[in-house]
Design an enzyme around this catalytic site. Structure first.
Site, mmCIF file in Angstrom:
data_model
loop_
_atom_site.group_PDB
_atom_site.id
_atom_site.type_symbol
_atom_site.label_atom_id
_atom_site.label_comp_id
_atom_site.label_asym_id
_atom_site.label_seq_id
_atom_site.Cartn_x
_atom_site.Cartn_y
_atom_site.Cartn_z
ATOM 1 N N PRO A 1 0.850 -1.200 0.000
ATOM 2 C CA PRO A 1 0.000 0.000 0.000
ATOM 3 C C PRO A 1 0.883 1.245 0.000
ATOM 4 C CG PRO A 1 0.071 -0.969 2.196
ATOM 5 C CD PRO A 1 0.868 -1.883 1.299
ATOM 6 N N GLN B 1 -6.395 -0.976 3.936
ATOM 7 C CA GLN B 1 -5.446 -0.697 5.016
ATOM 8 C C GLN B 1 -5.839 0.570 5.768
ATOM 9 O OE1 GLN B 1 -1.301 0.917 4.942
ATOM 10 N NE2 GLN B 1 -0.730 -1.217 5.322
ATOM 11 N N CYS C 1 4.061 2.994 8.814
ATOM 12 C CA CYS C 1 4.327 4.231 8.082
ATOM 13 C C CYS C 1 5.246 5.135 8.896
ATOM 14 C CB CYS C 1 3.026 4.965 7.763
ATOM 15 S SG CYS C 1 3.303 6.496 6.834
ATOM 16 N N LYS D 1 0.872 -4.713 8.992
ATOM 17 C CA LYS D 1 2.157 -4.367 8.376
ATOM 18 C C LYS D 1 2.906 -3.457 9.340
ATOM 19 C CE LYS D 1 4.343 -2.697 4.129
ATOM 20 N NZ LYS D 1 5.115 -1.526 4.529
ATOM 21 N N ASN E 1 9.259 -7.376 3.399
ATOM 22 C CA ASN E 1 9.139 -6.165 2.577
ATOM 23 C C ASN E 1 10.408 -5.334 2.743
ATOM 24 O OD1 ASN E 1 7.499 -3.024 2.950
ATOM 25 N ND2 ASN E 1 7.864 -4.024 0.995
ATOM 26 N N GLY E 2 10.832 -4.732 1.643
ATOM 27 C CA GLY E 2 11.999 -3.868 1.684
ATOM 28 C C GLY E 2 13.079 -4.327 0.737
ATOM 29 N N GLY F 1 7.032 -2.855 -3.344
ATOM 30 C CA GLY F 1 6.525 -1.497 -3.282
ATOM 31 C C GLY F 1 7.054 -0.638 -4.403
#
Length: 329
Positions: A18, A72, A102, A141, A204-205, A228
């Site tokens: 997202p 989300q 975030c 997340k 993720n990343g 992403g």
């Protein structure tokens, strides 16, 4: 198969992250067309939903061609997040995801997003409130921790699983790192190796190529990866990863015709969903990505950004298609 509640995904599923001002329905359409297995809306402010802010409500739009799709949410108030879980459920997604990752100042400094990594009891309470107010699977997340000295994601994983989350995605950086430096997946692997953890764990990343996706799959043992920034203007990364996982071979990069066709699909969806004026305006941020490395890309991008009507944009895209421009980098 990888199961998130009643949602069945293929082995080693690919998730679209997202991303604010990026992962709207038009963008999700092109990622789905290229093999994304699970996608999420842009993150939605719980306070905005409660106020019935038009922008927040618009983000609840989900379509059948996107499924499975998650909404989300982020926020700083427990009761408000619970109420917004009920509102979001009525929009008909397949799951609800909570953003505890975030890092941007406007979110974290207001007690939402990654800020909850500094208050795990509140994070647990907020997650429980969301679970209580929906019949859908709830996922989370998050990040490794707030900073280098407070990498508490292993404890977070156990506590959130114990109250009922159905899957966990971890970005391999702390909040303080923002998006700088290299993502560290070692703690993600430790969560996956924890015999108490029974839910799917996604990493993720820094997933920027098929080779890296497979390397991280093998090295860290995650159930799948979330992609992403590498997908912006390059939705083909999903099909390329899938092909490499299945065959060990790299696909050829998209041709000029494929780039134009995918950009046009994205543009058509943008105009359809947002209307001609906003649809034309908001596509401007994507052109540089679609035609990066193309001979004459700067001039094409300038013309596309200057175009003010759908007809003008489509005319320029048609010119690019017959230009025989080649990739130069």
């Amino acid at each position: 198969m990888v199961n998130i509640g009643n949602i069945q995904l293929p082995n080693f599923p690919l998730l679209l992250a997202p991303m604010e001002d990026v992962s709207d329905p038009p963008f999700r359409a092109v990622c789905k067309a290229n093999g994304a297995d699970l996608m999420y809306t842009e993150f939605i402010s719980s306070e905005g939903l409660i106020r019935a802010a038009a922008k927040s409500r618009k983000k609840l739009d989900v379509f059948d061609y996107e499924r499975p799709i998650g909404i989300q949410l982020f926020g700083s108030d427990v009761a408000t997040m619970g109420e917004c879980a009920a509102i979001s459920t009525e929009a008909g997604p397949d799951l609800i995801d909570i953003n505890y990752g975030c890092p941007v100042k406007q979110v974290a400094c207001r007690g939402a997003g990654a800020a909850l990594l500094r208050d795990i009891p509140k994070m647990v309470e907020m997650t429980a409130a969301v679970i209580k107010n929906t019949h859908l699977p709830v996922t989370v997340k998050t990040r490794l921790g707030w900073d280098e000295g407070t990498k508490n994601v292993e404890d977070v994983a156990e506590r959130l699983q114990d109250i009922g989350i159905a899957a966990l995605t971890v970005h391999g950086r702390t909040r303080v790192q923002l998006y700088k430096g290299e993502a560290d997946w070692r703690l993600i692997a430790r969560i996956k190796d924890n015999p108490r953890i029974r839910i799917p764990v996604f990493g993720n990343g820094d997933i920027t190529s098929p080779e890296k996706a497979v390397e991280y799959k093998n090295r860290y043992g995650v159930d799948g990866v979330m992609v992403g920034r590498a997908s912006i203007g390059y939705p083909w990364i999903f099909r390329e990863i899938k092909h490499y996982v299945a065959t060990g071979q790299l696909l050829a990069p998209p041709t000029l015709d494929e780039r134009v066709a995918m950009c046009q699909l994205h543009f058509d969806r943008s105009v359809e969903w947002k209307g001609p004026r906003v649809g034309v305006f908001e596509m401007r941020r994507h052109y540089a990505h679609y035609f990066r490395g193309l001979e004459g890309a700067k001039a094409w991008r300038t013309r596309l950004v200057d175009a003010e009507t759908p007809e003008a944009v489509l005319e320029i895209l048609a010119e690019i298609a017959v230009s025989e421009a080649v990739l130069v980098g």
